[in-house]
Design an enzyme around this catalytic site. Structure first.
Site, PDB file in Angstrom:
ATOM      1  N   LYS A 213      -4.019  -3.549 -12.263  1.00  0.00           N
ATOM      2  CA  LYS A 213      -4.058  -2.204 -11.727  1.00  0.00           C
ATOM      3  C   LYS A 213      -2.983  -1.360 -12.421  1.00  0.00           C
ATOM      4  O   LYS A 213      -2.041  -1.947 -12.930  1.00  0.00           O
ATOM      5  CB  LYS A 213      -3.875  -2.221 -10.226  1.00  0.00           C
ATOM      6  N   HIS A 243      -3.110  -7.843  -6.566  1.00  0.00           N
ATOM      7  CA  HIS A 243      -2.384  -9.076  -6.210  1.00  0.00           C
ATOM      8  C   HIS A 243      -2.309  -9.298  -4.699  1.00  0.00           C
ATOM      9  O   HIS A 243      -2.044 -10.405  -4.250  1.00  0.00           O
ATOM     10  CB  HIS A 243      -1.006  -9.134  -6.879  1.00  0.00           C
ATOM     11  N   LYS A 247      -2.419 -13.014  -1.973  1.00  0.00           N
ATOM     12  CA  LYS A 247      -1.417 -13.431  -0.988  1.00  0.00           C
ATOM     13  C   LYS A 247      -2.074 -14.346   0.038  1.00  0.00           C
ATOM     14  O   LYS A 247      -3.131 -14.018   0.576  1.00  0.00           O
ATOM     15  CB  LYS A 247      -0.811 -12.205  -0.293  1.00  0.00           C
ATOM     16  N   GLU A 281       8.410  -0.678   2.211  1.00  0.00           N
ATOM     17  CA  GLU A 281       9.308  -1.281   1.216  1.00  0.00           C
ATOM     18  C   GLU A 281      10.689  -0.668   1.362  1.00  0.00           C
ATOM     19  O   GLU A 281      10.799   0.543   1.597  1.00  0.00           O
ATOM     20  CB  GLU A 281       8.793  -1.008  -0.192  1.00  0.00           C
ATOM     21  N   ASP A 300      -0.718   4.200  -6.072  1.00  0.00           N
ATOM     22  CA  ASP A 300      -0.010   2.943  -6.332  1.00  0.00           C
ATOM     23  C   ASP A 300      -0.286   1.900  -5.241  1.00  0.00           C
ATOM     24  O   ASP A 300      -0.423   0.721  -5.535  1.00  0.00           O
ATOM     25  CB  ASP A 300       1.500   3.236  -6.396  1.00  0.00           C
ATOM     26  N   HIS A 305      -3.907  -1.786  -2.617  1.00  0.00           N
ATOM     27  CA  HIS A 305      -3.494  -2.807  -1.653  1.00  0.00           C
ATOM     28  C   HIS A 305      -3.892  -2.482  -0.202  1.00  0.00           C
ATOM     29  O   HIS A 305      -4.382  -3.343   0.519  1.00  0.00           O
ATOM     30  CB  HIS A 305      -1.989  -3.033  -1.720  1.00  0.00           C
TER      31      HIS A 305
HETATM   32  C1  BG6 Z   1       2.674  -2.983  -6.814  1.00  0.00           C
HETATM   33  C2  BG6 Z   1       3.146  -1.561  -6.837  1.00  0.00           C
HETATM   34  O1  BG6 Z   1       1.311  -3.058  -7.087  1.00  0.00           O
HETATM   35  O2  BG6 Z   1       2.922  -3.534  -5.528  1.00  0.00           O
HETATM   36  C3  BG6 Z   1       4.627  -1.477  -6.492  1.00  0.00           C
HETATM   37  O3  BG6 Z   1       2.931  -1.009  -8.123  1.00  0.00           O
HETATM   38  C4  BG6 Z   1       4.891  -2.155  -5.176  1.00  0.00           C
HETATM   39  O4  BG6 Z   1       5.074  -0.128  -6.447  1.00  0.00           O
HETATM   40  C5  BG6 Z   1       4.295  -3.555  -5.165  1.00  0.00           C
HETATM   41  O5  BG6 Z   1       6.296  -2.218  -5.003  1.00  0.00           O
HETATM   42  C6  BG6 Z   1       4.396  -4.182  -3.797  1.00  0.00           C
HETATM   43  O6  BG6 Z   1       4.004  -5.521  -3.896  1.00  0.00           O
HETATM   44  P1  BG6 Z   1       4.601  -6.628  -2.921  1.00  0.00           P
HETATM   45  O7  BG6 Z   1       3.881  -7.882  -3.310  1.00  0.00           O
HETATM   46  O8  BG6 Z   1       6.069  -6.653  -3.174  1.00  0.00           O
HETATM   47  O9  BG6 Z   1       4.279  -6.148  -1.544  1.00  0.00           O
END
Ligand code: BG6
Length: 555
Positions: A213, A243, A247, A281, A300, A305
Site C-alpha cells: 500500500k 498488513h 495480524k 497511535e 494512510d 486498515h
Molecule cells: C501503516 C501506516 O500502514 O500502518 C502507518 O502507513 C501506521 O502510518 C502503520 O503507523 C500502523 O501499523 P501498526 O501495525 O503499527 O498498527
C-alpha cells in the site's frame, strides 16, 4: 465478456477454481481434531509452543525492489529472517535485493544484518545469520534501465541452477506506487516475469507479484493502476498487501465470529447499538513527511486498515476459508457501506491535525513543526467517521471509525456495543450501575477479547454492577504470534491470496473515501481541527458522536 471476478469461482473453461488450485480450502481445515482412546477430544498441543507450521512452500526466489528502503529494513528482512529461523522456509529459498544503491554484495548483507539485528523477533546468532546470509544476493540498477532486468534475469537463472528454485519467482514491490508499472514492464520485456493463467497456476515456474500500500492515491489512480497491472499480470498473480489482515488478532475476529455459535445470533441490528473501530497511535509521522504530506490519515489508515477491520466485523459468513469465498463477502459488505457525501461530510467526518503537546510525559512537536511538512499544510493526522451499512444485518447501526497519530497511547480495538435490555426488572431493587453489554476485540497491544456484562454484587441487597470477562492471548498461548508480514509473506509463497486485497475490494474501499476526499479538497473547506498531542483528538469528533447521543469509548 464476463469478467472472471463477476463469477469468481468459475474458470473460463467452466471448472471450479477452488477445486484444483491453491485457492482450495486450506488442507488444515480438513484435519480431524485429535481424540483420546475413548473418542473424547484430546488436549490440543499449543502450536505456538510446539514450534510452528507445517505449511512449507515450494523453493522459490524472492526479488525485493526497494531493498534499501525503510519497509525492507523494518519489516521484510526481519520477517524473512524470523521465518527462516522458525524453519517453514524450504531449502533453496533465496532473496535477491534490487536497488540503485552502489552497494557491493557484502555491503548489502551488512545492511540487512543491521536491520535484522534491530527488528527481528528472533536472536541473531553467528550460525543463523550465516545460513540466512547464504540466501541473499544483490543486483544493482535503476528501475528505468533495461540492463537492470537483464542482469536480474541472469541472476535468477543462475539461482534456479544452484539452489533449485524451479523457476518459481515472487516479486515484492516495496516501492512508491509510481514505480509499480515501470518495474512490471521492465520485468515483462526482459522475459523475467510472464503472464500466467488466472484459474490454474503452474505447479512449477509460478510468477507472483506482491505490492505494498498505498495502492493508488484516489479512486481514479487506483483504477488506472489496476488496469496497468492487468495488462501484464492476471489477478491471481497479484498479492496486494494490507498488513492488518496478517495480524493474528484480525484473523481471530473471523474465528470468533464464524467458529462459535454463540455470537452470530446477536451480531446484527436487532441487538447491536453501534460499532466503534479505533486505531490510535502515540507516535507522530516518524520522519515520513515525504509520503505522509501527500497521504494523510484518511488514505494512510482508513482506506486500508480501518476498512479491512470493518469488513471482518460486518461481513456475512463465507462458506469456505479461501481466497475468493472470503473476499467475495468482504466486497459485498464494502459495496453496502454508505459514506457521508456533500454537506454530510461536515457532519459525519472530522479531520484533525496534531499540535504540540505531551505524549508519555515527553514534550512532542506539532505536525507543522515536523521536518518536511509545509508550514500551511492541511494534511490530516486524525480522522473520525460515521458510516452506515445498508444491508439487512446492519441497517440503522452506525459504525464509528477513528484513527490518529500522537494520541495518548497505541491501541487498536473493535468494540461492539449492544442495546440495553428492553425491560430491567431490578429497577426498584437497589443501586444500579449498569452500562450496556460490549464485546471488545483488542487487536493490539494486550491482544484479546473482553465481554462487559452485568453481575450482582455479593451481599444481601440486590445491587448490580458492570464487570468484564477477559480472554488474553498472552495468558492462554504463552507467546506472541508471528508478525503480520511473516504470515503474509508465507501465504504469498504458498499461493494463498485469502488475506490479500482483490482488485474489486480496492475499488470499493476507494469508493467509500472518495466523497470525503472530494469534500475536503473543495476550495473553502474547513481545515483540520487542531488537537493537542497526547489527547484523544479534536473536540469536533466528540461533537460528531454526541449528536447521536453516544460517546467514544476510552480504549
Ligand atoms: C501503516 C501506516 O500502514 O500502518 C502507518 O502507513 C501506521 O502510518 C502503520 O503507523 C500502523 O501499523 P501498526 O501495525 O503499527 O498498527
Amino acid at each position: 465478456m464476463t469478467d472472471i471476478l463477476d463469477r469468481p469461482n468459475i474458470a473460463p473453461d467452466g471448472t471450479t477454481i477452488g477445486d484444483q488450485s491453491a485457492e482450495s480450502v486450506h488442507p488444515e481445515t480438513w484435519v480431524r481434531a485429535p481424540q483420546d482412546a475413548w473418542g473424547h477430544p484430546a488436549e490440543l498441543p499449543n502450536p505456538l509452543r510446539t514450534g510452528g507450521s507445517e505449511r512449507v512452500p515450494a523453493p522459490c526466489a524472492m526479488v525485493i525492489f526497494g531493498v534499501s528502503g525503510d519497509l525492507t529494513a523494518r519489516k521484510l528482512m526481519p520477517s524473512l529472517f524470523d521465518l527462516y529461523t522458525s524453519l517453514p522456509l524450504p531449502d533453496g529459498f533465496c532473496i535477491v535485493g534490487v536497488s540503485h544503491r552502489d552497494w557491493s554484495e557484502q555491503d548489502f548483507k551488512d545492511k540487512m544484518r543491521e536491520a535484522v539485528v534491530t527488528h527481528a523477533r528472533k536472536d541473531v546468532t553467528a550460525e543463523s545469520w550465516e545460513g540466512f546470509a547464504r540466501c541473499l544476493s544483490y543486483v544493482r540498477g535503476s528501475f528505468d534501465d533495461p540492463g537492470t532486468y537483464a542482469r536480474l534475469g541472469q541472476q535468477l537463472t543462475t539461482l534456479d541452477g544452484e539452489r533449485r528454485t524451479l523457476g518459481n519467482r515472487l516479486f515484492y514491490l516495496a516501492t512508491a506506487p509510481q514505480y509499480f508499472s515501470p518495474i512490471l514492464q521492465g520485468l515483462a520485456h526482459a522475459d523475467v516475469l510472464e503472464r500466467q493463467a488466472n484459474y490454474l497456476e503452474p505447479t512449477e515456474g509460478w510468477h507472483r507479484v506482491v505490492v505494498e500500500k498505498p495502492f493508488g492515491h484516489d479512486l481514479t489512480s487506483a483504477r488506472e493502476l489496476i488496469a496497468e497491472m492487468a495488462e501484464i499480470l492476471t489477478e491471481r498473480q497479484i498479492y496486494r498487501i494490507d498488513h492488518y489482515l496478517g495480524k493474528e488478532t484480525v484473523q481471530n475476529v473471523l474465528a470468533f465470529r464464524f467458529a462459535n455459535i454463540l455470537f452470530d445470533p446477536v451480531w446484527n441490528r436487532q441487538y447491536v447499538d453501534n460499532v466503534q473501530i479505533t486505531a490510535a497511535e502515540s507516535l507522530g509521522i516518524e520522519g515520513r513527511a515525504g509520503y505522509y504530506e501527500g497521504a494523510g490519515a484518511l488514505r494512510d489508515m482508513v482506506e486500508s486498515h480501518l476498512l479491512q477491520l470493518l469488513t471482518v466485523v460486518a461481513m456475512e459468513p463465507p462458506a469456505f476459508f479461501n481466497g475468493n469465498a472470503v473476499r467475495d463477502e468482504k466486497v459485498k459488505v464494502l459495496r453496502t457501506v454508505v459514506p457521508p457525501t456533500g454537506s454530510g461530510v461536515g457532519i459525519h467526518a472530522v479531520r484533525g491535525q496534531y499540535a504540540p503537546g505531551f505524549v508519555g510525559g515527553q514534550p512532542v512537536p506539532g505536525y507543522h513543526e515536523e521536518k518536511g511538512v509545509a508550514p500551511d499544510s492541511t494534511t490530516e493526522t486524525y480522522v473520525a467517521l460515521r458510516l452506515g451499512i445498508d444491508n439487512w444485518r446492519w441497517s440503522g447501526v452506525p459504525f464509528y471509525l477513528r484513527t490518529g497519530k500522537r494520541l495518548p497511547r497505541r491501541v487498536t480495538e473493535v468494540a461492539v456495543e449492544f442495546k440495553r435490555v428492553p425491560h430491567l426488572m431490578f429497577q426498584n431493587m437497589g443501586e444500579l450501575d449498569l452500562t450496556p453489554n460490549v464485546i471488545s476485540l483488542r487487536i493490539q497491544p494486550d491482544e484479546g477479547i473482553a465481554i462487559r456484562f452485568a453481575a450482582k454484587v455479593p451481599g444481601a441487597r440486590t445491587q448490580l454492577r458492570t464487570v468484564r470477562m477477559d480472554f488474553q492471548y498472552g495468558a492462554v498461548f504463552g507467546e506472541a504470534g508471528p508478525d503480520a508480514y511473516e504470515r503474509l509473506l508465507l501465504d504469498a509463497m504458498l499461493g494463498d491470496p485469502t488475506l490479500f486485497t482483490r482488485r474489486d475490494e480496492v475499488e470499493s474501499a476507494w469508493g467509500i473515501v472518495q466523497p470525503i476526499l472530494n469534500a475536503w479538497a473543495e476550495p473553502g473547506a474547513a481545515p483540520p481541527a487542531l488537537y493537542e498531542s497526547g489527547t484523544w483528538g479534536p473536540h469536533a469528533a466528540d461533537v460528531m458522536i454526541e449528536r447521536d447521543g453516544r460517546t467514544w469509548r476510552r480504549p
